[in-house]
Design an enzyme around this catalytic site. Structure first.
Site, short mmCIF file in Angstrom:
data_model
loop_
_atom_site.label_atom_id
_atom_site.label_comp_id
_atom_site.label_asym_id
_atom_site.label_seq_id
_atom_site.Cartn_x
_atom_site.Cartn_y
_atom_site.Cartn_z
CD GLN A 1 37.39 44.08 41.10
OE1 GLN A 1 37.24 42.92 41.58
NE2 GLN A 1 38.47 44.56 40.78
CB SER A 2 31.19 41.82 37.03
OG SER A 2 30.34 40.74 36.58
#
Ligand SMILES: *Cc1c(COP(=O)(O)O)cnc(C)c1O
Length: 330
Positions: free
Chosen positions: A76-77
């Site tokens: 989920q960068s």
């Protein structure tokens, strides 16, 4: 006039981002005078703090005649999503080295990575860019001209975005008649805190900057403060400035954090829900909710008090909310 000249950049952000008073942000006894620096509104691709770094990083990639950028992060960068969006907006191919294995469905930032056309490489345990050199070599073999952007965009080029952000805040604070402010930011790969600290030093501003190290190091905060000092000093050197920063110049807080990176604490969950429903401001589940929990902690410790002007620097991360829907609603 800014105290130093910065190199050319690609303008991706409608700037300045708003600085707004938020007296009702936190419901605590004797609150400080709260302001919000709204970097969650930076375009493109739902914005966030990495776009400031990318304005300089992508300008540098184009100057070096790259046709492809490669970077790395967690599944989920926010950094990877903002890189994918910014690369698409200037016509660069984007490859992302993401930690973990391919999940059955694409949520939050991962959905956006795919919509922005990024090519995704699954890296297992390596979420901090350990495999970037191998990926670079592989793309070179295919005849591409890749440019590696480190984890979080935190090198001496990316940090320039936050040197400039300090100059931007200075203009806004002087227009609002404020000085001696205390600033809180979520801190993790360091480019934001290092760049802001260098900007503050160059401005000779009387501000206190407090970083909440969301990805807590069990060895304590000293290794992170050393990293910040090296990054800020190297950025100064690259600008031709003789300023040097020391680990003792940085305030980093993480002792109150009991949950691992990217795992919400009950307190963080409550803050997200309370602040959203009371003020309409969203916090993200990984960074800004933890930074806000840090703010509450620092108020409880008496480090922030009534009469202080407190700027909470909203660094974005909102698309991750959708990937945490079940956890937030449980
Ligand atoms: C990356 C990120 C941070 C931390 O910034 P660094 O420059 O990596 O320290 C804070 N908040 C959000 C939402 C981020 O995505």
């Amino acid at each position: 006039m800014p105290p130093i000249n910065l190199p050319g950049k690609i303008a991706l952000i409608p700037s300045p981002t708003p600085l707004v008073p938020m007296p009702r942000l936190l419901k605590v006894p004797d609150p400080p005078d709260f302001w919000l620096k709204r970097d969650e509104n930076t375009a493109p691709g739902f914005g966030g703090n990495k776009v400031r770094k990318l304005e300089y990083l992508l300008a540098d990639a184009l100057r070096r005649n790259c046709d492809t950028v490669i970077t790395a992060g967690a599944i989920q960068s926010n950094h990877c999503r903002q890189t994918a969006a910014a690369a698409a907006s200037v016509g660069l191919e984007c490859h992302l080295a993401l930690g973990g294995e391919e999940p059955p469905s694409s949520q939050g930032n991962l959905l956006l990575d795919r919509l922005f056309g990024a090519r995704i490489h699954w890296m297992g345990d390596e979420r901090k860019g350990e495999g970037l050199d191998a990926l670079e070599a592989q793309l070179q073999e295919q005849g591409k001209r890749p440019c590696v952007i480190p984890y979080g965009g935190s090198n001496t080029v990316g940090a320039l975005g936050f040197v400039e952000a300090a100059f931007e805040l200075e203009r806004q604070l002087s227009a609002a008649g404020k000085s001696r402010v205390k600033i809180v930011i979520a801190s993790s790969s360091g480019g934001t805190q290092a760049g802001l600290s260098l900007g503050i030093r160059l401005l000779r501003a009387d501000w206190e900057l407090h970083g909440i190290n969301v990805d807590k190091d069990e060895a304590g905060d000293l290794p992170y403060r050393q990293h910040l000092a090296e990054l800020a000093s190297a950025t100064a050197e690259q600008l031709g400035s003789s300023e040097r920063l020391e680990p003792g110049d940085f305030q980093v807080h993480s002792d109150f954090i009991k949950h691992p990176y990217a795992v919400m604490s009950p307190k963080e969950k409550t803050l997200i829900k309370e602040i959203a429903s009371r003020t309409g401001v969203l916090l993200d589940p990984v960074y800004t909710a933890r930074a806000m929990a840090g703010c509450v902690h620092l108020i409880e410790q008496g480090i922030f008090k009534t009469g202080d002007t407190l700027v909470f620097w909203h660094t974005g991360g909102l698309p991750a909310l959708f990937a945490y829907a079940d956890d937030l609603m449980s």
